[in-house]
Write a protein that holds these residues in place. Structure first.
Motif, PDB file in Angstrom:
ATOM      1  N   ARG A 105       0.830  -1.205   0.000  1.00  0.00           N
ATOM      2  CA  ARG A 105       0.000   0.000   0.000  1.00  0.00           C
ATOM      3  C   ARG A 105       0.861   1.249   0.000  1.00  0.00           C
ATOM      4  O   ARG A 105       1.986   1.248   0.493  1.00  0.00           O
ATOM      5  CB  ARG A 105      -0.976   0.019   1.170  1.00  0.00           C
ATOM      6  N   VAL A 106       0.306   2.305  -0.586  1.00  0.00           N
ATOM      7  CA  VAL A 106       0.972   3.601  -0.619  1.00  0.00           C
ATOM      8  C   VAL A 106       0.581   4.335   0.649  1.00  0.00           C
ATOM      9  O   VAL A 106      -0.585   4.347   1.039  1.00  0.00           O
ATOM     10  CB  VAL A 106       0.551   4.401  -1.872  1.00  0.00           C
ATOM     11  N   VAL A 107       1.570   4.935   1.310  1.00  0.00           N
ATOM     12  CA  VAL A 107       1.314   5.717   2.526  1.00  0.00           C
ATOM     13  C   VAL A 107       1.740   7.153   2.274  1.00  0.00           C
ATOM     14  O   VAL A 107       2.449   7.449   1.328  1.00  0.00           O
ATOM     15  CB  VAL A 107       2.052   5.123   3.754  1.00  0.00           C
ATOM     16  N   LYS A 108       1.294   8.044   3.118  1.00  0.00           N
ATOM     17  CA  LYS A 108       1.630   9.459   2.943  1.00  0.00           C
ATOM     18  C   LYS A 108       3.138   9.657   3.041  1.00  0.00           C
ATOM     19  O   LYS A 108       3.804   9.094   3.899  1.00  0.00           O
ATOM     20  CB  LYS A 108       0.933  10.315   4.002  1.00  0.00           C
ATOM     21  N   GLY A 109       3.654  10.466   2.165  1.00  0.00           N
ATOM     22  CA  GLY A 109       5.077  10.762   2.166  1.00  0.00           C
ATOM     23  C   GLY A 109       5.317  12.247   2.017  1.00  0.00           C
ATOM     24  O   GLY A 109       4.392  13.019   1.747  1.00  0.00           O
ATOM     25  N   GLU A 110       6.547  12.634   2.173  1.00  0.00           N
ATOM     26  CA  GLU A 110       6.901  14.051   2.082  1.00  0.00           C
ATOM     27  C   GLU A 110       7.040  14.525   0.642  1.00  0.00           C
ATOM     28  O   GLU A 110       6.802  15.677   0.344  1.00  0.00           O
ATOM     29  CB  GLU A 110       8.208  14.307   2.847  1.00  0.00           C
ATOM     30  N   ASP A 111       7.443  13.648  -0.270  1.00  0.00           N
ATOM     31  CA  ASP A 111       7.693  14.021  -1.656  1.00  0.00           C
ATOM     32  C   ASP A 111       6.678  13.317  -2.557  1.00  0.00           C
ATOM     33  O   ASP A 111       6.770  12.109  -2.768  1.00  0.00           O
ATOM     34  CB  ASP A 111       9.118  13.622  -2.053  1.00  0.00           C
ATOM     35  N   PRO A 112       5.700  14.049  -3.118  1.00  0.00           N
ATOM     36  CA  PRO A 112       4.691  13.401  -3.961  1.00  0.00           C
ATOM     37  C   PRO A 112       5.277  12.758  -5.218  1.00  0.00           C
ATOM     38  O   PRO A 112       4.661  11.893  -5.819  1.00  0.00           O
ATOM     39  CB  PRO A 112       3.718  14.529  -4.318  1.00  0.00           C
ATOM     40  N   LYS A 113       6.480  13.151  -5.611  1.00  0.00           N
ATOM     41  CA  LYS A 113       7.115  12.548  -6.784  1.00  0.00           C
ATOM     42  C   LYS A 113       7.776  11.216  -6.445  1.00  0.00           C
ATOM     43  O   LYS A 113       8.149  10.469  -7.343  1.00  0.00           O
ATOM     44  CB  LYS A 113       8.141  13.511  -7.381  1.00  0.00           C
ATOM     45  N   ARG A 114       7.941  10.928  -5.158  1.00  0.00           N
ATOM     46  CA  ARG A 114       8.508   9.658  -4.696  1.00  0.00           C
ATOM     47  C   ARG A 114       7.600   9.096  -3.608  1.00  0.00           C
ATOM     48  O   ARG A 114       7.937   9.123  -2.422  1.00  0.00           O
ATOM     49  CB  ARG A 114       9.923   9.863  -4.164  1.00  0.00           C
ATOM     50  N   PRO A 115       6.415   8.580  -3.963  1.00  0.00           N
ATOM     51  CA  PRO A 115       5.469   8.081  -2.955  1.00  0.00           C
ATOM     52  C   PRO A 115       6.100   7.000  -2.078  1.00  0.00           C
ATOM     53  O   PRO A 115       6.886   6.175  -2.554  1.00  0.00           O
ATOM     54  CB  PRO A 115       4.330   7.503  -3.785  1.00  0.00           C
ATOM     55  N   GLU A 116       5.740   7.021  -0.817  1.00  0.00           N
ATOM     56  CA  GLU A 116       6.249   6.024   0.122  1.00  0.00           C
ATOM     57  C   GLU A 116       5.268   4.855   0.190  1.00  0.00           C
ATOM     58  O   GLU A 116       4.058   5.042   0.035  1.00  0.00           O
ATOM     59  CB  GLU A 116       6.455   6.657   1.495  1.00  0.00           C
ATOM     60  N   ILE A 117       5.816   3.648   0.393  1.00  0.00           N
ATOM     61  CA  ILE A 117       4.976   2.459   0.448  1.00  0.00           C
ATOM     62  C   ILE A 117       5.345   1.588   1.634  1.00  0.00           C
ATOM     63  O   ILE A 117       6.474   1.643   2.139  1.00  0.00           O
ATOM     64  CB  ILE A 117       5.061   1.623  -0.851  1.00  0.00           C
ATOM     65  N   GLU A 118       4.362   0.803   2.062  1.00  0.00           N
ATOM     66  CA  GLU A 118       4.543  -0.265   3.053  1.00  0.00           C
ATOM     67  C   GLU A 118       4.265  -1.585   2.357  1.00  0.00           C
ATOM     68  O   GLU A 118       3.342  -1.677   1.547  1.00  0.00           O
ATOM     69  CB  GLU A 118       3.509  -0.154   4.178  1.00  0.00           C
ATOM     70  N   VAL A 119       5.051  -2.584   2.680  1.00  0.00           N
ATOM     71  CA  VAL A 119       4.838  -3.925   2.150  1.00  0.00           C
ATOM     72  C   VAL A 119       4.894  -4.896   3.329  1.00  0.00           C
ATOM     73  O   VAL A 119       5.897  -4.940   4.046  1.00  0.00           O
ATOM     74  CB  VAL A 119       5.903  -4.290   1.088  1.00  0.00           C
ATOM     75  N   LEU A 120       3.809  -5.627   3.544  1.00  0.00           N
ATOM     76  CA  LEU A 120       3.734  -6.630   4.607  1.00  0.00           C
ATOM     77  C   LEU A 120       3.782  -8.003   3.958  1.00  0.00           C
ATOM     78  O   LEU A 120       2.951  -8.300   3.095  1.00  0.00           O
ATOM     79  CB  LEU A 120       2.425  -6.485   5.380  1.00  0.00           C
TER      80      LEU A 120
END
Length: 196
Positions: A105-120
């Protein structure tokens, strides 16, 4: 157990249930719309199959085949499943190998050009991984934030993965820290889209 023996508060749990009514798909042309939050992961949606090679310090190198599926049901996560099997140099199957299942899933990040993700990810060998990383165009880099293992599981302490879509193929390289060794190259593969 007869209906008369069922306590009234549980009676409804003994009624017939139809199959799961919500569609999950690996094909963006049918089924529910992909959730907007997943747009950075859109290139992954589908089923992939291909070959890879693996090894680790202190073990023999090996060849494997693998299938990976990234599916969605319209909610803001992808369901992931991977299974692999050891092959000989001609590609003939020898035996089943690793499997893993989980959610991206994509989570909120500081840089919209480099979205942060979590992988379980969970493995049938008693290991659970929580990866955290970012998407940079068609490249995804993730590293473990936590590794949980059962007392019987192999000692795994960290992992790092790099995924990319290269000329239509899903390619990845994986590093592993296990059994007292530092992060070391472990797996790499190139998979072709077979559905989606």
């Amino acid at each position: 157990m007869s209906e008369r023996e069922v306590p009234e508060e549980f009676a409804s749990t003994f009624q017939k249930v139809e199959p799961y009514p919500f569609e999950e798909t690996d094909d963006l042309r049918r089924g529910p719309n992909l959730h907007d939050d997943l747009l950075p992961l859109l290139p992954l949606v589908g089923r992939w199959r291909g070959r890879g090679q693996g090894g680790y310090p202190g073990t023999e190198d090996f060849l494997y085949a693998q299938e990976i599926a990234f599916l969605h049901d319209g909610r803001p996560f992808l369901r992931y499943h991977a299974r692999s099997w050891i092959i000989d140099p001609d590609g003939k199957p020898i035996r089943p190998a690793a499997q893993e299942t989980g959610w991206w899933r994509v989570v909120k990040g500081e840089d919209p050009k480099r979205p942060e993700i979590e992988v379980l990810l969970s493995h049938p060998t008693g290991i659970l991984d929580l990866y955290y990383g970012h998407v940079d165009g068609l490249q995804i880099e993730i590293a473990t934030d936590a590794v949980v293992r059962s007392p019987q599981a192999k000692e795994v302490t960290a992992g790092k993965r790099l995924y990319g879509i290269v000329e239509g193929a899903l390619m990845y390289a994986q590093e592993l820290a296990a059994e007292g060794k530092p992060l070391s190259p472990h797996l790499s593969a190139s998979l072709s889209r077979v559905a989606g």
